[in-house]
Design a protein around this motif. Structure first.
Motif, PDB file in Angstrom:
ATOM      1  N   LEU A   1       0.840  -1.193   0.000  1.00 56.99           N
ATOM      2  CA  LEU A   1       0.000   0.000   0.000  1.00 56.99           C
ATOM      3  C   LEU A   1       0.876   1.244   0.000  1.00 56.99           C
ATOM      4  CD1 LEU A   1      -2.388  -1.141   2.871  1.00 56.99           C
ATOM      5  CD2 LEU A   1      -2.898  -1.167   0.416  1.00 56.99           C
ATOM      6  N   SER A   2       0.313   2.343  -0.463  1.00 54.68           N
ATOM      7  CA  SER A   2       1.001   3.635  -0.391  1.00 54.68           C
ATOM      8  C   SER A   2       0.736   4.249   0.985  1.00 54.68           C
ATOM      9  CB  SER A   2       0.459   4.565  -1.476  1.00 54.68           C
ATOM     10  OG  SER A   2      -0.888   4.894  -1.191  1.00 54.68           O
ATOM     11  N   THR A   3       1.519   5.263   1.319  1.00 51.45           N
ATOM     12  CA  THR A   3       1.287   5.958   2.591  1.00 51.45           C
ATOM     13  C   THR A   3      -0.106   6.590   2.612  1.00 51.45           C
ATOM     14  OG1 THR A   3       2.431   7.891   1.697  1.00 51.45           O
ATOM     15  CG2 THR A   3       3.698   6.443   3.153  1.00 51.45           C
ATOM     16  N   LYS A   4      -0.572   7.073   1.476  1.00 53.91           N
ATOM     17  CA  LYS A   4      -1.908   7.685   1.393  1.00 53.91           C
ATOM     18  C   LYS A   4      -2.992   6.653   1.702  1.00 53.91           C
ATOM     19  CE  LYS A   4      -5.071  10.721  -0.046  1.00 53.91           C
ATOM     20  NZ  LYS A   4      -6.097  10.691   0.969  1.00 53.91           N
ATOM     21  N   LYS A   5      -2.873   5.452   1.115  1.00 56.46           N
ATOM     22  CA  LYS A   5      -3.874   4.414   1.375  1.00 56.46           C
ATOM     23  C   LYS A   5      -3.854   3.978   2.829  1.00 56.46           C
ATOM     24  CE  LYS A   5      -4.384   2.638  -3.261  1.00 56.46           C
ATOM     25  NZ  LYS A   5      -4.168   1.545  -4.197  1.00 56.46           N
ATOM     26  N   VAL A   6      -2.660   3.868   3.401  1.00 52.07           N
ATOM     27  CA  VAL A   6      -2.555   3.488   4.817  1.00 52.07           C
ATOM     28  C   VAL A   6      -3.136   4.594   5.695  1.00 52.07           C
ATOM     29  CG1 VAL A   6      -0.974   2.959   6.719  1.00 52.07           C
ATOM     30  CG2 VAL A   6      -0.629   1.910   4.477  1.00 52.07           C
TER      31      VAL A   6
ATOM     32  N   ARG B   1       5.363   6.490  12.053  1.00 46.01           N
ATOM     33  CA  ARG B   1       5.231   5.144  12.628  1.00 46.01           C
ATOM     34  C   ARG B   1       6.235   4.178  11.999  1.00 46.01           C
ATOM     35  NH1 ARG B   1      -0.690   2.918  13.301  1.00 46.01           N
ATOM     36  NH2 ARG B   1       0.491   1.404  14.528  1.00 46.01           N
ATOM     37  N   ILE B   2       6.494   4.339  10.707  1.00 44.81           N
ATOM     38  CA  ILE B   2       7.514   3.503  10.055  1.00 44.81           C
ATOM     39  C   ILE B   2       8.873   3.815  10.666  1.00 44.81           C
ATOM     40  CG2 ILE B   2       8.735   3.047   7.891  1.00 44.81           C
ATOM     41  CD1 ILE B   2       6.017   3.639   6.460  1.00 44.81           C
TER      42      ILE B   2
ATOM     43  N   MET C   1       5.525   0.117  12.327  1.00 51.66           N
ATOM     44  CA  MET C   1       4.873  -0.338  11.105  1.00 51.66           C
ATOM     45  C   MET C   1       5.965  -0.640  10.085  1.00 51.66           C
ATOM     46  SD  MET C   1       2.324   2.038   8.786  1.00 51.66           S
ATOM     47  CE  MET C   1       1.176   2.322  10.119  1.00 51.66           C
ATOM     48  N   LEU C   2       5.796  -1.704   9.327  1.00 51.93           N
ATOM     49  CA  LEU C   2       6.763  -2.036   8.286  1.00 51.93           C
ATOM     50  C   LEU C   2       6.551  -1.147   7.067  1.00 51.93           C
ATOM     51  CD1 LEU C   2       6.478  -5.891   8.486  1.00 51.93           C
ATOM     52  CD2 LEU C   2       8.572  -4.590   8.867  1.00 51.93           C
ATOM     53  N   GLY C   3       7.642  -0.664   6.497  1.00 53.12           N
ATOM     54  CA  GLY C   3       7.556   0.128   5.281  1.00 53.12           C
ATOM     55  C   GLY C   3       8.914   0.204   4.612  1.00 53.12           C
TER      56      GLY C   3
ATOM     57  N   ILE D   1      -1.158  -5.185  13.077  1.00 56.35           N
ATOM     58  CA  ILE D   1      -1.382  -6.268  14.026  1.00 56.35           C
ATOM     59  C   ILE D   1      -0.343  -6.213  15.139  1.00 56.35           C
ATOM     60  CG2 ILE D   1      -2.516  -7.819  12.389  1.00 56.35           C
ATOM     61  CD1 ILE D   1       0.106  -9.343  12.156  1.00 56.35           C
ATOM     62  N   LYS D   2      -0.740  -6.714  16.278  1.00 56.60           N
ATOM     63  CA  LYS D   2       0.138  -6.733  17.448  1.00 56.60           C
ATOM     64  C   LYS D   2       1.333  -7.649  17.162  1.00 56.60           C
ATOM     65  CE  LYS D   2      -0.079  -7.550  22.403  1.00 56.60           C
ATOM     66  NZ  LYS D   2      -0.946  -7.928  23.514  1.00 56.60           N
ATOM     67  N   GLY D   3       2.520  -7.178  17.503  1.00 53.99           N
ATOM     68  CA  GLY D   3       3.731  -7.972  17.349  1.00 53.99           C
ATOM     69  C   GLY D   3       4.681  -7.460  16.280  1.00 53.99           C
ATOM     70  N   ILE D   4       4.226  -6.574  15.417  1.00 57.15           N
ATOM     71  CA  ILE D   4       5.087  -6.063  14.338  1.00 57.15           C
ATOM     72  C   ILE D   4       6.303  -5.350  14.913  1.00 57.15           C
ATOM     73  CG2 ILE D   4       5.226  -4.395  12.437  1.00 57.15           C
ATOM     74  CD1 ILE D   4       3.752  -6.989  11.704  1.00 57.15           C
ATOM     75  N   THR D   5       6.098  -4.493  15.902  1.00 60.02           N
ATOM     76  CA  THR D   5       7.210  -3.759  16.512  1.00 60.02           C
ATOM     77  C   THR D   5       8.244  -4.727  17.075  1.00 60.02           C
ATOM     78  OG1 THR D   5       5.802  -1.884  17.045  1.00 60.02           O
ATOM     79  CG2 THR D   5       7.825  -2.093  18.318  1.00 60.02           C
ATOM     80  N   GLU D   6       7.787  -5.771  17.747  1.00 58.09           N
ATOM     81  CA  GLU D   6       8.704  -6.744  18.349  1.00 58.09           C
ATOM     82  C   GLU D   6       9.498  -7.500  17.283  1.00 58.09           C
ATOM     83  OE1 GLU D   6       5.557  -6.207  19.159  1.00 58.09           O
ATOM     84  OE2 GLU D   6       5.382  -6.111  21.347  1.00 58.09           O
ATOM     85  N   ILE D   7       8.851  -7.832  16.171  1.00 59.51           N
ATOM     86  CA  ILE D   7       9.553  -8.534  15.089  1.00 59.51           C
ATOM     87  C   ILE D   7      10.576  -7.610  14.438  1.00 59.51           C
ATOM     88  CG2 ILE D   7       9.299  -9.662  12.844  1.00 59.51           C
ATOM     89  CD1 ILE D   7       8.296 -11.372  15.222  1.00 59.51           C
ATOM     90  N   ILE D   8      10.219  -6.364  14.205  1.00 54.41           N
ATOM     91  CA  ILE D   8      11.186  -5.409  13.635  1.00 54.41           C
ATOM     92  C   ILE D   8      12.389  -5.297  14.571  1.00 54.41           C
ATOM     93  CG2 ILE D   8      11.603  -2.997  12.998  1.00 54.41           C
ATOM     94  CD1 ILE D   8       8.621  -2.841  12.172  1.00 54.41           C
ATOM     95  N   ARG D   9      12.144  -5.263  15.854  1.00 51.83           N
ATOM     96  CA  ARG D   9      13.230  -5.180  16.838  1.00 51.83           C
ATOM     97  C   ARG D   9      14.141  -6.410  16.750  1.00 51.83           C
ATOM     98  NH1 ARG D   9      10.513  -4.871  21.789  1.00 51.83           N
ATOM     99  NH2 ARG D   9       9.795  -2.849  21.100  1.00 51.83           N
ATOM    100  N   LEU D  10      13.558  -7.598  16.526  1.00 50.99           N
ATOM    101  CA  LEU D  10      14.367  -8.824  16.387  1.00 50.99           C
ATOM    102  C   LEU D  10      15.385  -8.704  15.258  1.00 50.99           C
ATOM    103  CD1 LEU D  10      11.882 -11.841  16.678  1.00 50.99           C
ATOM    104  CD2 LEU D  10      13.735 -11.248  18.235  1.00 50.99           C
TER     105      LEU D  10
END
Length: 133
Positions: free
Chosen positions: A18-23, A37-38, A43-45, A66-75
């Motif tokens: 998605l684009s930033t506008k759509k999000v 947020r990215i 948020m992944l981007g 969804i919950k957990g994205i931040t934690e996965i990015i941190r991994l």
């Protein structure tokens, strides 16, 4: 009947992002909030041009990340591409279980979330050690 055109561009990849506008429209936020947020790993981007982003559609459920994205990015030490490769592919070659992103999406309750995150962290650790082959 014309022969198949093997050089035709596959737009299915664009359907996944998605684009930033759509999000911004989907999350009822400003475009600047989406890019912030990215930057904050909420948020992944992926930046594809100076001011153009591609944001994986699969990370959203019910109008938010969804919950957990931040934690996965941190991994993955903030590496959004590596985090996305991990989340969007089967964990092991030939694995028929849902992708990690689908596992996070299906979680109900804090205990199940903690268990899921612990499991995904263990898999990511095994990747780093080369145990996934």
């Amino acid at each position: 009947e014309a022969p198949a055109d093997d050089t035709k561009f596959d737009v299915s990849m664009d359907d996944q992002f998605l684009s930033t506008k759509k999000v911004a429209d989907m999350t009822k936020a400003a475009v600047s909030t989406v890019t912030r947020r990215i930057a904050k790993n909420e948020m992944l981007g992926f930046r594809v041009f100076k001011k153009k982003w591609r944001i994986p559609k699969d990370q959203f459920q019910n109008g938010d990340v969804i919950k957990g994205i931040t934690e996965i990015i941190r991994l993955f030490d903030g590496d959004h591409k590596e985090a996305w490769y991990f989340l969007s592919a089967p964990l092991f070659y030939g694995d028929s279980d849902p992708r990690p992103i689908d596992r996070l999406r299906a979680v109900k309750g804090q205990k199940e979330f903690d268990d899921c995150l612990r499991s995904l962290t263990a898999v990511q650790d095994s990747y780093e050690r080369g145990d996934h082959f």
